[in-house]
Design a protein around this motif. Sequence first.
Motif, PDB file in Angstrom:
ATOM      1  N   ILE A  20       0.264  11.715   0.978  1.00  0.00           N
ATOM      2  CA  ILE A  20       1.362  11.504   0.213  1.00  0.00           C
ATOM      3  C   ILE A  20       1.093  11.078  -1.250  1.00  0.00           C
ATOM      4  CG2 ILE A  20       1.481   9.125   1.033  1.00  0.00           C
ATOM      5  CD1 ILE A  20       4.635   8.874   1.026  1.00  0.00           C
ATOM      6  N   ARG A  21       1.912  11.824  -1.972  1.00  0.00           N
ATOM      7  CA  ARG A  21       1.816  11.690  -3.471  1.00  0.00           C
ATOM      8  C   ARG A  21       2.292  10.113  -3.785  1.00  0.00           C
ATOM      9  NH1 ARG A  21       5.236  14.733  -5.279  1.00  0.00           N
ATOM     10  NH2 ARG A  21       6.952  13.241  -5.508  1.00  0.00           N
ATOM     11  N   CYS A  22       1.805   9.182  -4.502  1.00  0.00           N
ATOM     12  CA  CYS A  22       2.282   7.992  -4.784  1.00  0.00           C
ATOM     13  C   CYS A  22       2.893   8.220  -6.198  1.00  0.00           C
ATOM     14  CB  CYS A  22       1.299   7.072  -4.901  1.00  0.00           C
ATOM     15  SG  CYS A  22       2.037   5.438  -5.147  1.00  0.00           S
ATOM     16  N   ASP A  23       4.047   7.824  -6.564  1.00  0.00           N
ATOM     17  CA  ASP A  23       4.431   7.909  -7.839  1.00  0.00           C
ATOM     18  C   ASP A  23       4.791   6.527  -8.579  1.00  0.00           C
ATOM     19  OD1 ASP A  23       5.144  10.701  -7.748  1.00  0.00           O
ATOM     20  OD2 ASP A  23       6.672  10.251  -6.693  1.00  0.00           O
ATOM     21  N   LEU A  24       4.749   5.445  -7.647  1.00  0.00           N
ATOM     22  CA  LEU A  24       4.992   4.096  -8.538  1.00  0.00           C
ATOM     23  C   LEU A  24       4.436   3.143  -7.308  1.00  0.00           C
ATOM     24  CD1 LEU A  24       6.386   1.986 -10.183  1.00  0.00           C
ATOM     25  CD2 LEU A  24       8.578   2.349  -8.669  1.00  0.00           C
ATOM     26  N   ILE A  25       3.672   2.034  -7.843  1.00  0.00           N
ATOM     27  CA  ILE A  25       3.421   1.006  -7.001  1.00  0.00           C
ATOM     28  C   ILE A  25       4.229  -0.235  -7.538  1.00  0.00           C
ATOM     29  CG2 ILE A  25       1.640  -0.636  -6.316  1.00  0.00           C
ATOM     30  CD1 ILE A  25      -0.459   1.720  -7.134  1.00  0.00           C
ATOM     31  N   LEU A  26       4.711  -0.821  -6.300  1.00  0.00           N
ATOM     32  CA  LEU A  26       5.605  -1.909  -6.649  1.00  0.00           C
ATOM     33  C   LEU A  26       4.885  -3.199  -6.053  1.00  0.00           C
ATOM     34  CD1 LEU A  26       9.321  -1.344  -5.874  1.00  0.00           C
ATOM     35  CD2 LEU A  26       8.379  -1.702  -8.171  1.00  0.00           C
ATOM     36  N   VAL A  27       4.645  -4.356  -6.710  1.00  0.00           N
ATOM     37  CA  VAL A  27       3.990  -5.655  -6.186  1.00  0.00           C
ATOM     38  C   VAL A  27       4.915  -6.737  -6.266  1.00  0.00           C
ATOM     39  CG1 VAL A  27       1.967  -6.977  -6.468  1.00  0.00           C
ATOM     40  CG2 VAL A  27       1.839  -4.560  -7.212  1.00  0.00           C
ATOM     41  N   TRP A  29       5.758   2.175   2.380  1.00  0.00           N
ATOM     42  CA  TRP A  29       6.344   3.239   1.713  1.00  0.00           C
ATOM     43  C   TRP A  29       7.770   3.500   1.692  1.00  0.00           C
ATOM     44  CZ3 TRP A  29       3.057   5.956  -1.467  1.00  0.00           C
ATOM     45  CH2 TRP A  29       1.803   5.978  -0.920  1.00  0.00           C
ATOM     46  N   LEU A  30       8.251   3.793   0.369  1.00  0.00           N
ATOM     47  CA  LEU A  30       9.744   4.268   0.360  1.00  0.00           C
ATOM     48  C   LEU A  30       9.687   5.548  -0.441  1.00  0.00           C
ATOM     49  CD1 LEU A  30       9.875   0.886  -0.962  1.00  0.00           C
ATOM     50  CD2 LEU A  30      11.969   1.346   0.134  1.00  0.00           C
TER      51      LEU A  30
END
Length: 278
Positions: free
Chosen positions: A59-66, A260-261
């Motif tokens: 799955i492509r990850c476009d953004l990481i939220l911490v 994941w969202l």
Amino acid sequence: MPQYPARTILSPDEQVNVLQITDMHLASIDDITDENVASKHHCRQSFEAVIEQALSEDIRCDLILVTGDLVNEVKTSIYDYIFEVLSATNIPFACIAGNHDVTDEIDSHLPFSQRKLVAKTADKRLLSQHVIDTEYWQLLLINSAVAGKIAGEITDLDIDWLCTQLNTCDKPALIVLHHHVLPMQSEWIDAHIAENTAEFWRRMSAFKQLKVIVSGHTHQEQTRDHNGVTAYTTPSTCYQFQPYEDDFAYDKDAQPGYRWLQLANTGRVASWIKRLDT
């Protein structure tokens, strides 16, 4: 390499894939005589393993939220390490504070009521009242952490800010904060819920474009629907809490996890939890 913090996310297929990680609770491991050195190593290794596993998925990850509690002791060097790891992914990311990012707990081996809480200043890289725009979504990040306290708060100023953003943009919205905003049916953790949630929900009810709220803090997975909004809580990248328990307890059978969202161009959301492979 994307600049920090993420502000605009563009994707090739009108869908944005967001990786949420939370509650890493990293500590300094410089003092090898510390009796907790094993657990410190575990949290750090688990954080690295979560990043590696999540970004190796199909799955492509476009953004990481911490979403807060990056550290277990407020030290700049620990944040430097975290930001180095996240920057090395070459994926846009954004980090907000949790209670442990603004509060040091002294005598953490004691029950909560017997610990000393020391207020700390948040690292300047942790965000508050921050907007991340995509073509079809707006992500609104607020800081619910209160220095010197475990419980959080959604202040009236933050609610005003959210209302301003939602009044000026009708794109589907996702709110990001550390503390949970709906009860978890667990007495001890609900004593540390975000305060002022009644006013928050009252004022948010005016905005039909508000679709999702994501938070950390609870070290467990739950999904709640309220006033047409789906609220997700997410496992820690380290240790987990036992759900539906009125007294504090670890869930020793639950592996570290992440969420994941998938934010679609229709305003729909798909979300799921993955656990670290054993």
